[in-house]
Write an enzyme that holds these catalytic residues in place. Structure first.
Site, mmCIF file in Angstrom:
data_model
loop_
_atom_site.group_PDB
_atom_site.id
_atom_site.type_symbol
_atom_site.label_atom_id
_atom_site.label_comp_id
_atom_site.label_asym_id
_atom_site.label_seq_id
_atom_site.Cartn_x
_atom_site.Cartn_y
_atom_site.Cartn_z
ATOM 1 N N CYS A 112 0.811 -1.226 0.000
ATOM 2 C CA CYS A 112 0.000 0.000 0.000
ATOM 3 C C CYS A 112 0.840 1.270 0.000
ATOM 4 O O CYS A 112 0.318 2.363 -0.196
ATOM 5 C CB CYS A 112 -0.955 0.000 1.181
ATOM 6 S SG CYS A 112 -2.114 -1.364 1.118
ATOM 7 N N HIS A 252 -2.807 7.291 2.996
ATOM 8 C CA HIS A 252 -3.295 6.008 2.474
ATOM 9 C C HIS A 252 -4.634 5.718 3.146
ATOM 10 O O HIS A 252 -4.780 5.883 4.360
ATOM 11 C CB HIS A 252 -2.269 4.922 2.777
ATOM 12 C CG HIS A 252 -2.770 3.542 2.508
ATOM 13 N ND1 HIS A 252 -3.348 3.196 1.311
ATOM 14 C CD2 HIS A 252 -2.804 2.420 3.289
ATOM 15 C CE1 HIS A 252 -3.709 1.921 1.354
ATOM 16 N NE2 HIS A 252 -3.398 1.433 2.544
ATOM 17 N N ASN A 282 -9.964 0.189 0.906
ATOM 18 C CA ASN A 282 -8.512 0.257 0.721
ATOM 19 C C ASN A 282 -8.163 -0.296 -0.659
ATOM 20 O O ASN A 282 -8.240 -1.501 -0.874
ATOM 21 C CB ASN A 282 -7.856 -0.556 1.846
ATOM 22 C CG ASN A 282 -6.340 -0.565 1.768
ATOM 23 O OD1 ASN A 282 -5.756 -0.133 0.773
ATOM 24 N ND2 ASN A 282 -5.713 -1.083 2.807
HETATM 25 N N1 ACO Z 1 -17.743 -8.216 10.882
HETATM 26 C C1 ACO Z 1 -18.094 -8.582 12.135
HETATM 27 N N2 ACO Z 1 -17.220 -9.014 13.057
HETATM 28 C C2 ACO Z 1 -15.916 -9.082 12.678
HETATM 29 C C3 ACO Z 1 -15.483 -8.730 11.394
HETATM 30 C C4 ACO Z 1 -16.455 -8.287 10.478
HETATM 31 N N3 ACO Z 1 -16.142 -7.912 9.225
HETATM 32 N N4 ACO Z 1 -14.145 -8.911 11.324
HETATM 33 C C5 ACO Z 1 -13.737 -9.353 12.521
HETATM 34 N N5 ACO Z 1 -14.817 -9.461 13.346
HETATM 35 C C6 ACO Z 1 -14.862 -9.912 14.739
HETATM 36 C C7 ACO Z 1 -13.708 -10.806 15.095
HETATM 37 O O1 ACO Z 1 -13.980 -12.154 14.748
HETATM 38 C C8 ACO Z 1 -13.650 -10.606 16.596
HETATM 39 O O2 ACO Z 1 -14.645 -11.402 17.168
HETATM 40 P P1 ACO Z 1 -14.396 -12.160 18.589
HETATM 41 O O3 ACO Z 1 -14.156 -11.046 19.559
HETATM 42 O O4 ACO Z 1 -15.638 -12.910 18.791
HETATM 43 O O5 ACO Z 1 -13.166 -12.990 18.353
HETATM 44 C C9 ACO Z 1 -14.047 -9.153 16.794
HETATM 45 O O6 ACO Z 1 -14.733 -8.765 15.577
HETATM 46 C C10 ACO Z 1 -12.900 -8.210 17.020
HETATM 47 O O7 ACO Z 1 -11.895 -8.505 16.047
HETATM 48 P P2 ACO Z 1 -10.564 -7.695 15.984
HETATM 49 O O8 ACO Z 1 -9.693 -8.229 14.899
HETATM 50 O O9 ACO Z 1 -9.983 -7.609 17.367
HETATM 51 O O10 ACO Z 1 -11.135 -6.254 15.577
HETATM 52 P P3 ACO Z 1 -10.374 -4.882 15.586
HETATM 53 O O11 ACO Z 1 -11.048 -3.937 16.479
HETATM 54 O O12 ACO Z 1 -8.897 -5.035 15.711
HETATM 55 O O13 ACO Z 1 -10.669 -4.357 14.114
HETATM 56 C C11 ACO Z 1 -9.586 -4.204 11.971
HETATM 57 C C12 ACO Z 1 -10.202 -5.119 13.005
HETATM 58 C C13 ACO Z 1 -10.642 -3.253 11.467
HETATM 59 C C14 ACO Z 1 -9.058 -5.041 10.836
HETATM 60 C C15 ACO Z 1 -8.432 -3.378 12.633
HETATM 61 O O14 ACO Z 1 -7.556 -4.220 13.328
HETATM 62 C C16 ACO Z 1 -7.647 -2.602 11.624
HETATM 63 O O15 ACO Z 1 -8.169 -1.721 10.972
HETATM 64 N N6 ACO Z 1 -6.341 -2.885 11.442
HETATM 65 C C17 ACO Z 1 -5.569 -2.258 10.399
HETATM 66 C C18 ACO Z 1 -5.810 -2.997 9.137
HETATM 67 C C19 ACO Z 1 -5.298 -2.290 7.935
HETATM 68 O O16 ACO Z 1 -5.167 -1.085 7.883
HETATM 69 N N7 ACO Z 1 -4.987 -3.071 6.912
HETATM 70 C C20 ACO Z 1 -4.534 -2.574 5.668
HETATM 71 C C21 ACO Z 1 -3.061 -2.550 5.647
HETATM 72 S S1 ACO Z 1 -2.410 -1.745 4.226
HETATM 73 C C22 ACO Z 1 -1.829 -2.906 3.129
HETATM 74 O O17 ACO Z 1 -0.677 -2.906 2.811
HETATM 75 C C23 ACO Z 1 -2.708 -3.954 2.575
#
Ligand code: ACO
Length: 326
Positions: A112, A252, A282
């Site tokens: 990214c 980004h 994204n």
């Molecule tokens: N819908 C509903 N529930 C979900 C979803 C979804 N789409 N995805 C995950 N959950 C659930 C999980 O299973 C978990 O459930 P549990 O508590 O029963 O186990 C709960 O939600 C919390 O999951 P987390 O992974 O802890 O959620 P978090 O608050 O960390 O949010 C997220 C996840 C949005 C992915 C966050 O960590 C984030 O934004 N991280 C950065 C990701 C990013 O920017 N990626 C792109 C990188 S750039 C590149 O180079 C590609």
């Protein structure tokens, strides 16, 4: 000294819109969860166009807006993690389709952060006087490397492309400062596997091969907020400028909460951060170029304005460019 200035911009996204509601039919999720955790409401998903098609459309538009002819282009760099082929490169396919004479063309992989890495790479060729006009593209069809059964990743990404034409200028404008960084020790927190070894001596993992993105979301989040702040501070220092001198930050577009966190910690008002991830998700290498085009359409950029483009991604990579608009 020669400076690299942006003289043309273009973007392209597939017309097919996938809403959060659409995703609830594929995985157990909800609009409320996706919007509250990421800010994303919808994204564009290709129904047939490949990365080279998106890249070509964005490049064509950037070329049109630059006033240059395809044969004026000396070099094409395409940032992508989702090329049509291992070879040829997306950049070569675009070069041929544009009819860009004998322009050199190659792809660059920094996930990214690819667009920022490509901008800085292009600027080096211009500043040394080797090339005058360079076409930089960021294009990705992330939809082909997503596990559409994994709700933790498939809701985050979209397909799209952005492009700019950079040109040499003797005036001190355009790219003023840059900071590119990597931390390979964290490479395993964001992964899309490539083809495993397969030859007469080894057949490892070939049956279980799966290129889908695997991500440790919270680790990526922590990395992003720390490194984006560092990159912004570094370019401000290199340019001897203060945050108040900057009109807009073009980050980004991965997650609204990451951007809000950076705004809070940097003391830079959130209103200065351009955000359009609600409509595209994204798009990896595509995000910053797509944002630039929209900002210009909305008349947000005037000559003399200073902006910072900043990205982070798999690798882990990150980087910022401070630029004076011309
Ligand atoms: N819908 C509903 N529930 C979900 C979803 C979804 N789409 N995805 C995950 N959950 C659930 C999980 O299973 C978990 O459930 P549990 O508590 O029963 O186990 C709960 O939600 C919390 O999951 P987390 O992974 O802890 O959620 P978090 O608050 O960390 O949010 C997220 C996840 C949005 C992915 C966050 O960590 C984030 O934004 N991280 C950065 C990701 C990013 O920017 N990626 C792109 C990188 S750039 C590149 O180079 C590609």
């Amino acid at each position: 000294m020669l400076h690299a200035t942006i003289i043309g911009t273009g973007s392209y996204v597939p017309s097919n819109v996938m809403t959060n509601e659409d995703l609830t039919k594929l995985v157990e999720t909800s609009d409320e969860w996706i919007v509250s955790r990421t800010g994303i409401k919808e994204r564009r998903i290709s129904t047939g166009e490949k990365t080279s098609d998106l890249a070509y459309e964005a490049a064509y538009r950037a070329l049109q807006s630059s006033g240059r002819k395809a044969t004026d282009i000396d070099l094409i760099i395409c940032a992508t993690i989702t090329p049509d082929y291992f070879m040829p490169s997306v950049a070569c396919m675009v070069q041929g389709k544009l009819g860009a004479g004998r322009a050199a063309a190659y792809d660059l992989t920094a996930a990214c952060t690819g667009f920022v890495f490509a901008l800085v790479t292009a600027a080096q060729f211009i500043e040394t006087g080797m090339y005058t006009n360079v076409l930089v593209i960021g294009a990705d069809t992330n939809s082909k490397i997503l596990d559409w059964k994994d709700r933790s990743t498939c809701v985050l990404f979209g397909d799209g492309a952005g492009a700019v034409v950079l040109s040499a200028s003797e005036e001190k404008k355009g790219i003023i400062a840059a900071d590119l960084t990597s931390d390979g020790s964290k490479h395993s927190i964001l992964v899309s596997p490539a083809v495993p070894l397969s030859n007469p001596y080894i057949q490892d993992e070939i049956e279980s091969f799966n290129p889908s993105i695997r991500m440790q979301g919270q680790e990526v989040f922590k990395f992003a907020v720390r490194i984006v702040l560092e990159n912004i501070e570094a370019v401000l220092k290199k340019a001897d400028l203060k945050a108040e001198d900057i009109k807009y930050i073009v980050p980004h577009q991965a997650n609204r909460r990451i951007i809000e966190h950076v705004a809070k910690c940097s003391g830079i008002p959130l209103e200065k951060f351009y955000i359009n991830l609600d409509r595209y998700g994204n798009t990896s290498s595509g995000t910053i170029g797509i944002a630039l085009v929209e900002m210009l359409q909305d008349n947000m950029l005037q000559p003399g304005d200073k902006i910072i483009m900043v990205g982070f991604g798999g690798g882990m990579t990150s980087g910022a460019v401070l630029l004076e608009w011309n």
